[in-house]
Scaffold this motif. Structure first.
Motif, PDB file in Angstrom:
ATOM      1  N   THR A 182       0.828  -1.208   0.000  1.00  0.00           N
ATOM      2  CA  THR A 182       0.000   0.000   0.000  1.00  0.00           C
ATOM      3  C   THR A 182       0.856   1.250   0.000  1.00  0.00           C
ATOM      4  O   THR A 182       0.336   2.348  -0.179  1.00  0.00           O
ATOM      5  CB  THR A 182      -0.908   0.021   1.231  1.00  0.00           C
ATOM      6  N   LYS A 183       2.169   1.093   0.159  1.00  0.00           N
ATOM      7  CA  LYS A 183       3.064   2.247   0.169  1.00  0.00           C
ATOM      8  C   LYS A 183       4.342   1.843  -0.547  1.00  0.00           C
ATOM      9  O   LYS A 183       5.226   1.203   0.032  1.00  0.00           O
ATOM     10  CB  LYS A 183       3.362   2.691   1.610  1.00  0.00           C
ATOM     11  N   PRO A 184       4.434   2.210  -1.836  1.00  0.00           N
ATOM     12  CA  PRO A 184       5.585   1.760  -2.631  1.00  0.00           C
ATOM     13  C   PRO A 184       6.909   2.273  -2.057  1.00  0.00           C
ATOM     14  O   PRO A 184       6.972   3.324  -1.441  1.00  0.00           O
ATOM     15  CB  PRO A 184       5.302   2.358  -4.010  1.00  0.00           C
ATOM     16  N   ALA A 185       7.931   1.485  -2.320  1.00  0.00           N
ATOM     17  CA  ALA A 185       9.283   1.852  -1.882  1.00  0.00           C
ATOM     18  C   ALA A 185      10.275   1.146  -2.781  1.00  0.00           C
ATOM     19  O   ALA A 185       9.903   0.357  -3.663  1.00  0.00           O
ATOM     20  CB  ALA A 185       9.482   1.460  -0.429  1.00  0.00           C
ATOM     21  N   ASP A 186      11.539   1.422  -2.522  1.00  0.00           N
ATOM     22  CA  ASP A 186      12.584   0.856  -3.381  1.00  0.00           C
ATOM     23  C   ASP A 186      12.818  -0.627  -3.108  1.00  0.00           C
ATOM     24  O   ASP A 186      13.370  -1.332  -3.959  1.00  0.00           O
ATOM     25  CB  ASP A 186      13.892   1.620  -3.184  1.00  0.00           C
ATOM     26  N   ILE A 187      12.460  -1.137  -1.957  1.00  0.00           N
ATOM     27  CA  ILE A 187      12.775  -2.539  -1.653  1.00  0.00           C
ATOM     28  C   ILE A 187      11.749  -3.425  -2.330  1.00  0.00           C
ATOM     29  O   ILE A 187      10.568  -3.087  -2.443  1.00  0.00           O
ATOM     30  CB  ILE A 187      12.789  -2.804  -0.137  1.00  0.00           C
ATOM     31  N   LYS A 188      12.216  -4.572  -2.825  1.00  0.00           N
ATOM     32  CA  LYS A 188      11.371  -5.527  -3.527  1.00  0.00           C
ATOM     33  C   LYS A 188      11.174  -6.831  -2.727  1.00  0.00           C
ATOM     34  O   LYS A 188      10.283  -7.605  -3.057  1.00  0.00           O
ATOM     35  CB  LYS A 188      11.984  -5.867  -4.898  1.00  0.00           C
ATOM     36  N   ASN A 189      12.010  -7.050  -1.738  1.00  0.00           N
ATOM     37  CA  ASN A 189      11.960  -8.322  -0.981  1.00  0.00           C
ATOM     38  C   ASN A 189      12.153  -8.024   0.517  1.00  0.00           C
ATOM     39  O   ASN A 189      13.020  -7.225   0.895  1.00  0.00           O
ATOM     40  CB  ASN A 189      13.073  -9.259  -1.461  1.00  0.00           C
ATOM     41  N   LEU A 190      11.363  -8.687   1.377  1.00  0.00           N
ATOM     42  CA  LEU A 190      11.431  -8.427   2.829  1.00  0.00           C
ATOM     43  C   LEU A 190      12.557  -9.180   3.521  1.00  0.00           C
ATOM     44  O   LEU A 190      12.726  -9.073   4.739  1.00  0.00           O
ATOM     45  CB  LEU A 190      10.092  -8.801   3.498  1.00  0.00           C
ATOM     46  N   ASN A 191      13.324  -9.943   2.755  1.00  0.00           N
ATOM     47  CA  ASN A 191      14.463 -10.638   3.374  1.00  0.00           C
ATOM     48  C   ASN A 191      15.534  -9.668   3.847  1.00  0.00           C
ATOM     49  O   ASN A 191      16.483 -10.068   4.535  1.00  0.00           O
ATOM     50  CB  ASN A 191      15.076 -11.646   2.393  1.00  0.00           C
ATOM     51  N   VAL A 192      15.380  -8.394   3.481  1.00  0.00           N
ATOM     52  CA  VAL A 192      16.354  -7.402   3.974  1.00  0.00           C
ATOM     53  C   VAL A 192      16.195  -7.211   5.490  1.00  0.00           C
ATOM     54  O   VAL A 192      17.089  -6.659   6.144  1.00  0.00           O
ATOM     55  CB  VAL A 192      16.168  -6.066   3.246  1.00  0.00           C
TER      56      VAL A 192
ATOM     57  N   TYR B  86      12.104  -2.358  14.447  1.00  0.00           N
ATOM     58  CA  TYR B  86      13.123  -2.379  13.383  1.00  0.00           C
ATOM     59  C   TYR B  86      12.964  -1.105  12.540  1.00  0.00           C
ATOM     60  O   TYR B  86      11.912  -0.470  12.543  1.00  0.00           O
ATOM     61  CB  TYR B  86      12.994  -3.631  12.521  1.00  0.00           C
ATOM     62  N   TYR B  87      14.025  -0.748  11.806  1.00  0.00           N
ATOM     63  CA  TYR B  87      14.006   0.466  10.969  1.00  0.00           C
ATOM     64  C   TYR B  87      13.393   0.127   9.623  1.00  0.00           C
ATOM     65  O   TYR B  87      13.882  -0.747   8.900  1.00  0.00           O
ATOM     66  CB  TYR B  87      15.403   1.023  10.778  1.00  0.00           C
ATOM     67  N   SER B  88      12.304   0.816   9.299  1.00  0.00           N
ATOM     68  CA  SER B  88      11.596   0.549   8.044  1.00  0.00           C
ATOM     69  C   SER B  88      12.105   1.509   6.973  1.00  0.00           C
ATOM     70  O   SER B  88      12.068   2.736   7.151  1.00  0.00           O
ATOM     71  CB  SER B  88      10.086   0.732   8.251  1.00  0.00           C
ATOM     72  N   TYR B  89      12.539   0.924   5.828  1.00  0.00           N
ATOM     73  CA  TYR B  89      12.987   1.747   4.706  1.00  0.00           C
ATOM     74  C   TYR B  89      11.796   2.416   4.022  1.00  0.00           C
ATOM     75  O   TYR B  89      11.944   3.451   3.379  1.00  0.00           O
ATOM     76  CB  TYR B  89      13.745   0.896   3.683  1.00  0.00           C
ATOM     77  N   VAL B  90      10.642   1.817   4.181  1.00  0.00           N
ATOM     78  CA  VAL B  90       9.443   2.391   3.571  1.00  0.00           C
ATOM     79  C   VAL B  90       9.001   3.619   4.364  1.00  0.00           C
ATOM     80  O   VAL B  90       8.739   4.688   3.807  1.00  0.00           O
ATOM     81  CB  VAL B  90       8.313   1.349   3.525  1.00  0.00           C
ATOM     82  N   GLU B  91       8.973   3.483   5.707  1.00  0.00           N
ATOM     83  CA  GLU B  91       8.473   4.543   6.572  1.00  0.00           C
ATOM     84  C   GLU B  91       9.571   5.520   6.947  1.00  0.00           C
ATOM     85  O   GLU B  91       9.303   6.629   7.393  1.00  0.00           O
ATOM     86  CB  GLU B  91       7.863   3.930   7.843  1.00  0.00           C
ATOM     87  N   ASP B  92      10.852   5.077   6.736  1.00  0.00           N
ATOM     88  CA  ASP B  92      12.008   5.880   7.151  1.00  0.00           C
ATOM     89  C   ASP B  92      11.916   6.212   8.650  1.00  0.00           C
ATOM     90  O   ASP B  92      12.202   7.317   9.080  1.00  0.00           O
ATOM     91  CB  ASP B  92      12.086   7.172   6.314  1.00  0.00           C
TER      92      ASP B  92
ATOM     93  N   VAL C  20       1.763  -8.781   5.795  1.00  0.00           N
ATOM     94  CA  VAL C  20       2.522  -8.047   6.803  1.00  0.00           C
ATOM     95  C   VAL C  20       1.895  -6.672   6.977  1.00  0.00           C
ATOM     96  O   VAL C  20       1.815  -5.900   6.013  1.00  0.00           O
ATOM     97  CB  VAL C  20       4.000  -7.912   6.408  1.00  0.00           C
ATOM     98  N   VAL C  21       1.445  -6.397   8.218  1.00  0.00           N
ATOM     99  CA  VAL C  21       0.907  -5.071   8.519  1.00  0.00           C
ATOM    100  C   VAL C  21       1.899  -4.368   9.430  1.00  0.00           C
ATOM    101  O   VAL C  21       2.442  -4.962  10.363  1.00  0.00           O
ATOM    102  CB  VAL C  21      -0.477  -5.160   9.174  1.00  0.00           C
ATOM    103  N   THR C  22       2.156  -3.116   9.186  1.00  0.00           N
ATOM    104  CA  THR C  22       3.160  -2.348   9.928  1.00  0.00           C
ATOM    105  C   THR C  22       2.458  -1.315  10.800  1.00  0.00           C
ATOM    106  O   THR C  22       1.517  -0.648  10.357  1.00  0.00           O
ATOM    107  CB  THR C  22       4.124  -1.649   8.954  1.00  0.00           C
ATOM    108  N   VAL C  23       2.953  -1.190  12.072  1.00  0.00           N
ATOM    109  CA  VAL C  23       2.341  -0.276  13.044  1.00  0.00           C
ATOM    110  C   VAL C  23       3.427   0.650  13.575  1.00  0.00           C
ATOM    111  O   VAL C  23       4.545   0.213  13.887  1.00  0.00           O
ATOM    112  CB  VAL C  23       1.708  -1.057  14.209  1.00  0.00           C
ATOM    113  N   LEU C  24       3.098   1.937  13.684  1.00  0.00           N
ATOM    114  CA  LEU C  24       4.036   2.903  14.256  1.00  0.00           C
ATOM    115  C   LEU C  24       4.007   2.821  15.783  1.00  0.00           C
ATOM    116  O   LEU C  24       2.926   2.738  16.390  1.00  0.00           O
ATOM    117  CB  LEU C  24       3.672   4.325  13.816  1.00  0.00           C
ATOM    118  N   PRO C  25       5.169   2.801  16.457  1.00  0.00           N
ATOM    119  CA  PRO C  25       5.200   2.756  17.919  1.00  0.00           C
ATOM    120  C   PRO C  25       4.439   3.916  18.552  1.00  0.00           C
ATOM    121  O   PRO C  25       3.897   3.781  19.645  1.00  0.00           O
ATOM    122  CB  PRO C  25       6.686   2.816  18.247  1.00  0.00           C
ATOM    123  N   ALA C  26       4.415   5.078  17.862  1.00  0.00           N
ATOM    124  CA  ALA C  26       3.757   6.245  18.453  1.00  0.00           C
ATOM    125  C   ALA C  26       2.272   5.980  18.697  1.00  0.00           C
ATOM    126  O   ALA C  26       1.692   6.450  19.682  1.00  0.00           O
ATOM    127  CB  ALA C  26       3.936   7.452  17.539  1.00  0.00           C
ATOM    128  N   MET C  27       1.655   5.230  17.798  1.00  0.00           N
ATOM    129  CA  MET C  27       0.238   4.925  17.982  1.00  0.00           C
ATOM    130  C   MET C  27       0.023   4.039  19.218  1.00  0.00           C
ATOM    131  O   MET C  27      -0.911   4.229  19.996  1.00  0.00           O
ATOM    132  CB  MET C  27      -0.323   4.230  16.728  1.00  0.00           C
TER     133      MET C  27
END
Length: 735
Positions: free
Chosen positions: A118-128, A147-153, A174-181
């Motif tokens: 739902t949010k494009p980024a440069d990475i193509k594989n989650l094995n990073v 962990y540091y997300s390259y998508v969310e920076d 895979v759903v990603t959640v911000l710690p701030a929330m």
């Protein structure tokens, strides 16, 4: 007021006691307060940590449950299998609507290649990301650490749920959640505002905290002890300075179920113990009030305590040394009153002792024994009337002179040794020696000498009590001479007795020799006579009267033989020549019964009961005991006879016995003869008819075995219905 007075010391002591009391009680108060405050902080912090841990679990579990439902939906499986972007886009939009906490969604195949995001980024594989390796071959959802997300920076955490078709994993949602929330959600929960809250992931990195001033966002807390404990799955509370700001804190920690995360509630110790400062102020105020009260009380109490003592002291100063009638009139029911009574009693005791000393002096003066005292140089210091009578010297003649005036010249060394013993603290009791009178005559005396000591225990002299034993010595000499003469006579009589004893032994040996010869020869003659009579009975054709006449001497010869055998056995008993050994009574009776069961021309029935094995310590003559009883039953009866034998083990007078009861239905024994059967009749007295030595032998043997024997009617009260012999012999146990 004097500084060294009792009043001053009493007040000082009371003040000291009050200070110590307040300090001790205050210390206990502070300690208990500190303990209670710490326990309350620890308990409340641990409860808060558990509550927030469960809240975080429910927060992530709600998201995970929703994602699990979507990832297992048929449309999702189809979209992943066919890599249909339009289906996956529709599914993602629905998921956003149901889970508002989600920042972005990524759907990948089994190798981690991104199919849809739902949010494009440069990475193509989650094995990073390292955490993706944990999803391999897992059929359940996982919650990642921070962990540091390259998508969310930025730092995020994710929930990965497998997309499965039957048992095959096609990929992951895979759903990603911000710690701030999550942090905003946690802050809405109410905990103690004095405490700091930290949520750490499975690597010890901070996901959420409320202390932004001192802690960096997403800092690594893994080096700290409470974090290490909670990452091991432990729950508890510790007080430690191993914290992020290195100050002493009370830290409660609790793991988040299933996520490997942890919650920490940290409270600075100085904040927790603020209440103690107020407690200290209160104790100080109480201490001041207590001291003021003690000063007032101490003055009145010391006055009450010391005024009677001062009065008593004045009375003691006023009383003259020889006047023991002066007494204090203080009357109180406390220690002061006791002291006054003690003083009055002491005055009375001194008066009583003076009177007692006068009595003792009178006794010493009137005694018939010589009572003398002397100093350590042998100079006489006192001399009573008894000494005047015994030695002839008046008191004024010898007091101040040497004790050697009454010592014979040859005994001066003895007296010096006695004085040396007294100097060393020794005593002389009933020492017999010789002394010299004024007229030069010597007399025997018994001396008892003891040291005289001063009030410090130093030996300053000796007191001697002398008793004239001259007459008793003369009597002893007369007794000694009489004793010597008696000893000579005793020795002479002893020699005569030894000679008579030797002669008696020789006579006894000769008598035993003659008895052995007589028994042997008479027995031989009896056997010859019995043989010829039995031969005549068997070969001669006699009528009944002739047989009866010939049988009578045969019976007489058998009785003679039995008499000789009984005499031999009595000698064996008296000489103790037969060895004792364990005997089984039932077995011995088995050997005896057949001998008496078959008697020619007699109908004999013997009934024997032996329910248990019974051992006794006896000798082979026990056989004769039972044999004599059975033989007498048969011998002194006619016609048919029934004999009953009962053997049993019984307890009598707390001892174990083997009881042998032998009864018959013969003519019985009259009561007037029962007690006489066991008596060996004196010479010239008639014996019980037909019994000879047999019954006496039975009694002698049973006594030798340590047993008892009694005779009673078989039918109580009717002696004509038969007799019962009861024999008791101590039983023994055989291992």
């Amino acid at each position: 007021m004097r500084l060294k007075s009792i009043r001053t010391r009493t007040m000082a002591l009371l003040i000291l006691i009050s200070l110590l009391t307040v300090l001790v009680l205050g210390g206990i108060w502070l300690y208990q307060s500190q303990k209670n405050i710490k326990n309350n902080v620890e308990l409340s912090s641990l409860q808060d940590a558990r509550f927030v841990a469960n809240y975080v679990y429910m927060y992530t579990e709600n998201i995970s449950t929703t994602v699990d439902v979507v990832s297992t939906d048929y449309e999702t499986v189809k979209g992943v299998r066919e890599k249909n972007i339009s289906i996956l886009e529709r599914i993602a939009e629905n998921l956003y609507m149901n889970v508002p906490q989600v920042r972005f969604i990524q759907i990948v195949d089994v190798d981690g290649n991104i199919i849809y995001t739902t949010k494009p980024a440069d990475i193509k594989n989650l094995n990073v990301y390292d955490w993706f390796k944990d999803t391999e071959n897992k059929n359940v959802s996982i919650v990642t650490g921070l962990y540091y997300s390259y998508v969310e920076d930025d730092y995020v955490f994710a929930i990965a749920s497998p997309v499965k078709e039957k048992d095959d994993i096609l990929g992951h949602m895979v759903v990603t959640v911000l710690p701030a929330m999550l942090q905003d959600s946690i802050q809405s929960q109410k905990i103690d505002p004095k405490s700091n809250l930290f949520l750490v992931d499975n690597n010890g990195r901070i996901i959420s905290h409320d202390n932004k001033t001192y802690v960096e966002t997403h800092a690594d807390f893994s080096p700290y002890l409470p974090v290490q404990n909670v990452l091991r799955g432990e729950e508890g509370v510790i007080e430690t300075s191993n914290t992020f700001d290195e100050q002493l804190r009370i830290v409660a920690y609790s793991p988040v179920p299933e996520n490997f995360w942890g919650i920490l509630i940290s409270t600075p110790v100085y904040i927790a113990y603020e209440q103690l400062t107020k407690e200290l102020e209160l104790i100080f105020k109480v201490l001041l009030l207590f001291i003021a009260g003690i000063l007032l009380f101490g003055y009145q109490f010391s006055k009450y305590l010391t005024d009677p003592i001062i009065s008593l002291s004045d009375t003691m100063r006023k009383s003259p040394k020889t006047n023991y009638t002066v007494k204090t009139d203080i009357s109180r029911d406390d220690e002061i009153g006791d002291l006054a009574n003690t003083f009055n009693n002491m005055i009375s005791e001194i008066k009583t002792r003076e009177e007692r000393l006068r009595v003792l002096a009178s006794i010493v003066e009137s005694s018939d024994d010589a009572i003398i005292s002397e100093d350590m140089d042998g100079i006489v210091t006192s001399w009573n009337r008894g000494a005047e009578k015994i030695y002839g010297f008046r008191a004024d003649e010898i007091i101040g002179n040497s004790i050697f005036m009454i010592i014979p010249p040859g005994l001066k060394d003895e007296t010096a040794k006695i004085l040396e013993t007294i100097k060393n603290g020794g005593h002389i009791e009933h020492y017999e020696t010789v002394r010299k009178r004024k007229d030069g005559k010597e007399l025997f005396v018994s001396l008892t000498i003891s040291p005289i000591m001063d009030s410090d225990g130093n030996i300053i002299g000796a007191s001697a009590i002398a008793r004239d034993i001259t007459e008793s010595k003369r009597a002893e000499e007369s007794i000694r001479k009489a004793r010597d003469e008696l000893e000579i006579r005793v020795q002479e009589r002893t020699s005569e007795l030894k000679i008579a004893n030797e002669e008696l032994k020789e006579a006894k040996a000769q008598a035993e020799l003659y008895l052995d010869l007589m028994c042997h020869d008479i027995n031989n003659m009896n056997q010859i006579g019995m043989g010829f009579i039995e031969l005549a009975l068997n070969t001669l054709h006699l009528d009944d009267y002739g047989k009866e006449l010939i049988s009578k001497p045969l019976v007489a010869l058998e009785s003679s033989r039995d008499l000789i055998n009984n005499v031999k056995k009595l000698r064996q008993v008296k000489d103790k020549s037969v060895r004792f050994h364990p005997i089984e009574v039932c077995q011995m009776m088995e050997e005896i019964v057949p001998r008496y069961s078959e008697i020619i021309n007699r109908d004999i029935t013997i009934d024997k009961k032996c329910p248990s094995v019974c051992y006794v310590n006896a000798n082979d003559l026990l056989y004769d005991v039972f044999s004599n009883v059975l033989g007498n039953s048969i011998k002194h009866s006619k016609g048919g006879l029934i004999i009953r034998i009962v053997i049993d083990q019984i307890t009598m007078e707390e001892k174990e016995f083997c009881m042998v009861s032998i009864e018959d239905n013969g003519p019985g024994i009259p009561d007037e003869l029962k007690d006489k059967l066991f008596t060996l009749y004196p010479k010239g007295k008639p014996r019980v008819s037909g019994k000879g030595l047999g019954i006496y032998l039975i009694k002698t043997l049973v006594d030798d075995f340590g047993g008892k024997i009694s005779i009673e009617d078989r039918v109580p009260g009717d002696h004509t219905k038969g007799v019962r012999f009861i024999i008791f012999i101590p039983s023994i146990k055989i291992e």
